[in-house]
Write a protein that holds these residues in place. Structure first.
Motif, PDB file in Angstrom:
ATOM      1  N   ILE A  14      49.295  -0.355  -8.584  1.00 52.26           N
ATOM      2  CA  ILE A  14      49.941  -0.381  -7.274  1.00 52.26           C
ATOM      3  C   ILE A  14      50.613   0.976  -7.059  1.00 52.26           C
ATOM      4  CG2 ILE A  14      51.634  -1.536  -5.804  1.00 52.26           C
ATOM      5  CD1 ILE A  14      51.245  -4.045  -7.503  1.00 52.26           C
ATOM      6  N   PRO A  15      49.980   1.900  -6.321  1.00 50.08           N
ATOM      7  CA  PRO A  15      50.521   3.248  -6.140  1.00 50.08           C
ATOM      8  C   PRO A  15      51.426   3.399  -4.922  1.00 50.08           C
ATOM      9  CG  PRO A  15      48.323   3.158  -5.225  1.00 50.08           C
ATOM     10  CD  PRO A  15      48.609   1.785  -5.768  1.00 50.08           C
ATOM     11  N   THR A  16      51.701   2.310  -4.213  1.00 46.57           N
ATOM     12  CA  THR A  16      52.334   2.364  -2.889  1.00 46.57           C
ATOM     13  C   THR A  16      53.633   3.159  -2.857  1.00 46.57           C
ATOM     14  OG1 THR A  16      51.348   0.191  -2.429  1.00 46.57           O
ATOM     15  CG2 THR A  16      53.133   0.928  -0.976  1.00 46.57           C
ATOM     16  N   ALA A  17      54.471   3.029  -3.873  1.00 44.22           N
ATOM     17  CA  ALA A  17      55.783   3.681  -3.850  1.00 44.22           C
ATOM     18  C   ALA A  17      55.680   5.187  -3.679  1.00 44.22           C
ATOM     19  CB  ALA A  17      56.559   3.349  -5.122  1.00 44.22           C
ATOM     20  N   ALA A  18      54.606   5.787  -4.175  1.00 44.39           N
ATOM     21  CA  ALA A  18      54.462   7.246  -4.096  1.00 44.39           C
ATOM     22  C   ALA A  18      54.421   7.737  -2.658  1.00 44.39           C
ATOM     23  CB  ALA A  18      53.193   7.685  -4.823  1.00 44.39           C
ATOM     24  N   TYR A  19      53.857   6.937  -1.762  1.00 47.37           N
ATOM     25  CA  TYR A  19      53.740   7.372  -0.369  1.00 47.37           C
ATOM     26  C   TYR A  19      55.099   7.423   0.328  1.00 47.37           C
ATOM     27  CZ  TYR A  19      48.842   6.538  -1.331  1.00 47.37           C
ATOM     28  OH  TYR A  19      47.593   6.570  -1.891  1.00 47.37           O
ATOM     29  N   GLY A  20      56.066   6.671  -0.184  1.00 48.51           N
ATOM     30  CA  GLY A  20      57.410   6.730   0.373  1.00 48.51           C
ATOM     31  C   GLY A  20      58.059   8.079   0.187  1.00 48.51           C
ATOM     32  N   HIS A  21      57.576   8.848  -0.773  1.00 46.35           N
ATOM     33  CA  HIS A  21      58.043  10.219  -0.994  1.00 46.35           C
ATOM     34  C   HIS A  21      57.014  11.233  -0.500  1.00 46.35           C
ATOM     35  CE1 HIS A  21      61.122   9.133  -4.397  1.00 46.35           C
ATOM     36  NE2 HIS A  21      61.534   8.795  -3.197  1.00 46.35           N
ATOM     37  N   GLY A  22      56.027  10.751   0.260  1.00 48.83           N
ATOM     38  CA  GLY A  22      55.018  11.659   0.813  1.00 48.83           C
ATOM     39  C   GLY A  22      54.137  12.278  -0.239  1.00 48.83           C
ATOM     40  N   SER A  23      53.933  11.562  -1.351  1.00 46.29           N
ATOM     41  CA  SER A  23      53.230  12.160  -2.479  1.00 46.29           C
ATOM     42  C   SER A  23      51.866  11.517  -2.690  1.00 46.29           C
ATOM     43  CB  SER A  23      54.065  12.049  -3.758  1.00 46.29           C
ATOM     44  OG  SER A  23      53.404  12.650  -4.843  1.00 46.29           O
ATOM     45  N   SER A  24      50.884  11.904  -1.892  1.00 44.04           N
ATOM     46  CA  SER A  24      49.531  11.420  -2.123  1.00 44.04           C
ATOM     47  C   SER A  24      48.994  11.940  -3.453  1.00 44.04           C
ATOM     48  CB  SER A  24      48.612  11.848  -0.979  1.00 44.04           C
ATOM     49  OG  SER A  24      48.599  13.262  -0.844  1.00 44.04           O
ATOM     50  N   GLU A  25      49.428  13.139  -3.838  1.00 44.12           N
ATOM     51  CA  GLU A  25      49.010  13.683  -5.131  1.00 44.12           C
ATOM     52  C   GLU A  25      49.562  12.842  -6.271  1.00 44.12           C
ATOM     53  OE1 GLU A  25      49.435  17.739  -7.860  1.00 44.12           O
ATOM     54  OE2 GLU A  25      50.091  17.751  -5.764  1.00 44.12           O
ATOM     55  N   GLY A  26      50.818  12.405  -6.106  1.00 43.68           N
ATOM     56  CA  GLY A  26      51.410  11.550  -7.132  1.00 43.68           C
ATOM     57  C   GLY A  26      50.683  10.229  -7.254  1.00 43.68           C
ATOM     58  N   ALA A  27      50.249   9.673  -6.115  1.00 40.92           N
ATOM     59  CA  ALA A  27      49.487   8.426  -6.144  1.00 40.92           C
ATOM     60  C   ALA A  27      48.171   8.632  -6.886  1.00 40.92           C
ATOM     61  CB  ALA A  27      49.236   7.935  -4.718  1.00 40.92           C
ATOM     62  N   TRP A  28      47.513   9.751  -6.622  1.00 43.22           N
ATOM     63  CA  TRP A  28      46.245  10.044  -7.293  1.00 43.22           C
ATOM     64  C   TRP A  28      46.441  10.222  -8.793  1.00 43.22           C
ATOM     65  CZ3 TRP A  28      44.703  14.413 -10.050  1.00 43.22           C
ATOM     66  CH2 TRP A  28      43.367  14.414 -10.448  1.00 43.22           C
ATOM     67  N   ARG A  29      47.484  10.948  -9.181  1.00 37.38           N
ATOM     68  CA  ARG A  29      47.742  11.149 -10.611  1.00 37.38           C
ATOM     69  C   ARG A  29      47.985   9.815 -11.307  1.00 37.38           C
ATOM     70  NH1 ARG A  29      51.158  15.513  -9.004  1.00 37.38           N
ATOM     71  NH2 ARG A  29      52.948  14.179  -9.472  1.00 37.38           N
ATOM     72  N   GLN A  33      43.622 -13.014 -10.424  1.00 37.22           N
ATOM     73  CA  GLN A  33      42.818 -12.870 -11.636  1.00 37.22           C
ATOM     74  C   GLN A  33      43.321 -11.768 -12.567  1.00 37.22           C
ATOM     75  OE1 GLN A  33      38.833 -12.295 -10.112  1.00 37.22           O
ATOM     76  NE2 GLN A  33      38.902 -14.250  -9.012  1.00 37.22           N
ATOM     77  N   ALA A  34      44.225 -10.941 -12.092  1.00 39.92           N
ATOM     78  CA  ALA A  34      44.720  -9.830 -12.911  1.00 39.92           C
ATOM     79  C   ALA A  34      45.694 -10.333 -13.973  1.00 39.92           C
ATOM     80  CB  ALA A  34      45.406  -8.796 -12.032  1.00 39.92           C
ATOM     81  N   ASP A  35      45.616  -9.736 -15.144  1.00 35.53           N
ATOM     82  CA  ASP A  35      46.578 -10.045 -16.205  1.00 35.53           C
ATOM     83  C   ASP A  35      47.876  -9.280 -16.019  1.00 35.53           C
ATOM     84  OD1 ASP A  35      44.930 -11.761 -18.043  1.00 35.53           O
ATOM     85  OD2 ASP A  35      43.678  -9.966 -18.049  1.00 35.53           O
ATOM     86  N   VAL A  36      47.769  -8.080 -15.460  1.00 30.20           N
ATOM     87  CA  VAL A  36      48.941  -7.208 -15.368  1.00 30.20           C
ATOM     88  C   VAL A  36      48.887  -6.384 -14.087  1.00 30.20           C
ATOM     89  CG1 VAL A  36      47.824  -5.378 -16.724  1.00 30.20           C
ATOM     90  CG2 VAL A  36      50.315  -5.485 -16.635  1.00 30.20           C
ATOM     91  N   LEU A  37      50.051  -6.172 -13.504  1.00 31.93           N
ATOM     92  CA  LEU A  37      50.200  -5.325 -12.328  1.00 31.93           C
ATOM     93  C   LEU A  37      51.021  -4.114 -12.721  1.00 31.93           C
ATOM     94  CD1 LEU A  37      51.126  -8.149  -9.771  1.00 31.93           C
ATOM     95  CD2 LEU A  37      48.855  -7.220 -10.282  1.00 31.93           C
ATOM     96  N   LEU A  38      50.477  -2.920 -12.476  1.00 33.44           N
ATOM     97  CA  LEU A  38      51.119  -1.668 -12.860  1.00 33.44           C
ATOM     98  C   LEU A  38      51.670  -1.003 -11.608  1.00 33.44           C
ATOM     99  CD1 LEU A  38      48.251  -0.385 -15.198  1.00 33.44           C
ATOM    100  CD2 LEU A  38      50.247  -1.760 -15.848  1.00 33.44           C
ATOM    101  N   ALA A  39      52.982  -1.058 -11.435  1.00 27.23           N
ATOM    102  CA  ALA A  39      53.621  -0.537 -10.229  1.00 27.23           C
ATOM    103  C   ALA A  39      54.189   0.847 -10.500  1.00 27.23           C
ATOM    104  CB  ALA A  39      54.724  -1.477  -9.753  1.00 27.23           C
ATOM    105  N   GLY A  40      53.637   1.856  -9.833  1.00 25.95           N
ATOM    106  CA  GLY A  40      54.025   3.241 -10.076  1.00 25.95           C
ATOM    107  C   GLY A  40      55.330   3.634  -9.412  1.00 25.95           C
ATOM    108  N   GLY A  41      55.735   4.872  -9.673  1.00 25.91           N
ATOM    109  CA  GLY A  41      57.004   5.377  -9.169  1.00 25.91           C
ATOM    110  C   GLY A  41      56.896   5.992  -7.788  1.00 25.91           C
ATOM    111  N   GLY A  42      58.041   6.352  -7.248  1.00 27.69           N
ATOM    112  CA  GLY A  42      58.133   6.913  -5.902  1.00 27.69           C
ATOM    113  C   GLY A  42      59.409   6.425  -5.241  1.00 27.69           C
ATOM    114  N   ASP A  43      59.276   5.769  -4.113  1.00 31.14           N
ATOM    115  CA  ASP A  43      60.438   5.263  -3.389  1.00 31.14           C
ATOM    116  C   ASP A  43      60.501   3.746  -3.492  1.00 31.14           C
ATOM    117  OD1 ASP A  43      62.089   4.330  -0.990  1.00 31.14           O
ATOM    118  OD2 ASP A  43      62.397   6.496  -0.958  1.00 31.14           O
ATOM    119  N   SER A  44      61.549   3.244  -4.104  1.00 26.12           N
ATOM    120  CA  SER A  44      61.651   1.811  -4.373  1.00 26.12           C
ATOM    121  C   SER A  44      61.816   0.978  -3.104  1.00 26.12           C
ATOM    122  CB  SER A  44      62.808   1.538  -5.337  1.00 26.12           C
ATOM    123  OG  SER A  44      63.983   2.180  -4.914  1.00 26.12           O
ATOM    124  N   LEU A  45      62.553   1.487  -2.111  1.00 29.63           N
ATOM    125  CA  LEU A  45      62.728   0.718  -0.872  1.00 29.63           C
ATOM    126  C   LEU A  45      61.438   0.671  -0.067  1.00 29.63           C
ATOM    127  CD1 LEU A  45      66.308   1.715   0.336  1.00 29.63           C
ATOM    128  CD2 LEU A  45      65.591  -0.225  -1.085  1.00 29.63           C
TER     129      LEU A  45
END
Length: 225
Positions: free
Chosen positions: A35-50, A90-102
Motif C-alpha cells: 500500500i504505497p498511498t501515504a507517499a503521495y501525501g508528500h508528493g513523492s511518486s518516486e518514494g512510492a516507486w521505491r 486473500q492476502a496474508d499481509v498488508l505492507l503500508a509504506g511511509g509518507g503522510d499518515s493523515l
C-alpha cells in the motif's frame, strides 16, 4: 487484524521474528499487498516507486514473499468492490509504506477500506512510519503536514496509542527524546516513541514492544482535579 507497527520496516532479526510469529507460517509461504498511498501525501511518486520496487533502504517488500501485489487506495473508489475486496481478503499481509499518515488515513476511509478491517482477523498489517501512525487515535500537531478536509490531527483509532517514529535518527535532528516528550504532553492518550530498530506488536488484545534499539512509553496522562 494483527499489527506490526514499525518506524522503518523489518530492519533487524528481532522484528522479522515478530513478523513470522504473527503470520504463523514462513514468509516464503505468504502473499503480500503493498500500500504505497501515504507517499503521495508528500508528493513523492518516486518514494512510492521505491517502496513498491524494493529499492527503498527501508525493508518491507524484500523479505522473500511468495507473491506481491499493489493495493492503491486512491484508485479503489473508481473500481467495483468485487474486483478488489477478494484480493484484499486473500492476502496474508498488508505492507503500508511511509509518507503522510493523515493522507493515508483519509484514503482508508474514502475507499471503504477501513470498514473491512474488522473482517481481516487473520491478516497482518505491517506499517512503516506513516503506515503505522495512520492506525493511531491522533498523530499530534507536530506531525501534521497534509491537511485533511475537516482539519485536525485525528487518524483512525485502530489502536489507542500514538507513535513518534524515527527517534534519534541521524538525519532527523529534531526527533530527539526531548521533542518526543513535548509531543506526548499534547496528547490525551498514551504514546510510544520508537527508533528504527523497534516495532510495536498488537495481537489478541495485547500490546508488546520488540526492539534492538531504543524506545520510550508515555502512559495515559493522569487527569487533574
Amino acid at each position: 487484524m494483527k499489527l506490526l507497527l514499525t518506524s522503518a520496516g523489518v530492519g533487524n532479526p528481532t522484528i522479522r521474528a515478530a513478523l513470522v510469529d504473527l503470520l504463523g507460517k514462513p514468509i516464503e509461504e505468504c502473499s503480500a499487498l503493498c500500500i504505497p498511498t501515504a507517499a503521495y501525501g508528500h508528493g513523492s511518486s518516486e518514494g512510492a516507486w521505491r517502496f513498491i520496487s524494493g529499492r527503498s533502504p527501508l525493508h518491507m517488500v524484500d523479505q522473500g514473499w511468495k507473491s506481491l501485489g499493489v493495493l492503491e487506495l486512491t484508485a479503489l473508489p473508481s473500481i467495483e468492490r468485487e474486483l478488489w475486496v477478494p484480493v484484499l481478503e486473500q492476502a496474508d499481509v498488508l505492507l503500508a509504506g511511509g509518507g503522510d499518515s493523515l493522507y493515508l488515513a483519509h484514503w482508508m476511509r474514502e475507499s471503504g477500506f477501513v470498514d473491512l478491517l474488522p473482517t481481516l482477523s487473520n491478516t497482518v498489517w505491517v506499517g512503516l512510519s506513516a503506515g503505522s501512525m495512520a492506525l493511531t487515535p491522533r498523530i499530534g500537531e507536530y506531525f501534521v503536514e497534509w491537511q485533511p478536509p475537516g482539519g485536525g490531527n485525528e487518524a483512525l483509532g485502530v489502536v489507542d496509542f500514538s507513535i513518534f517514529p524515527h527517534l534519534d535518527h541521524p538525519n532527523l535532528p529534531q526527533n530527539t527524546l526531548a521533542h518526543a516528550e513535548r509531543w506526548a504532553a499534547t496528547l490525551p492518550n498514551a504514546a510510544y516513541a520508537i527508533d528504527d530498530d523497534t516495532a510495536i506488536v498488537v495481537a489478541a488484545g495485547a500490546v508488546r514492544v520488540v526492539s534492538e534499539g531504543s524506545w520510550t512509553h508515555f502512559p495515559l496522562p493522569v487527569a487533574s482535579g
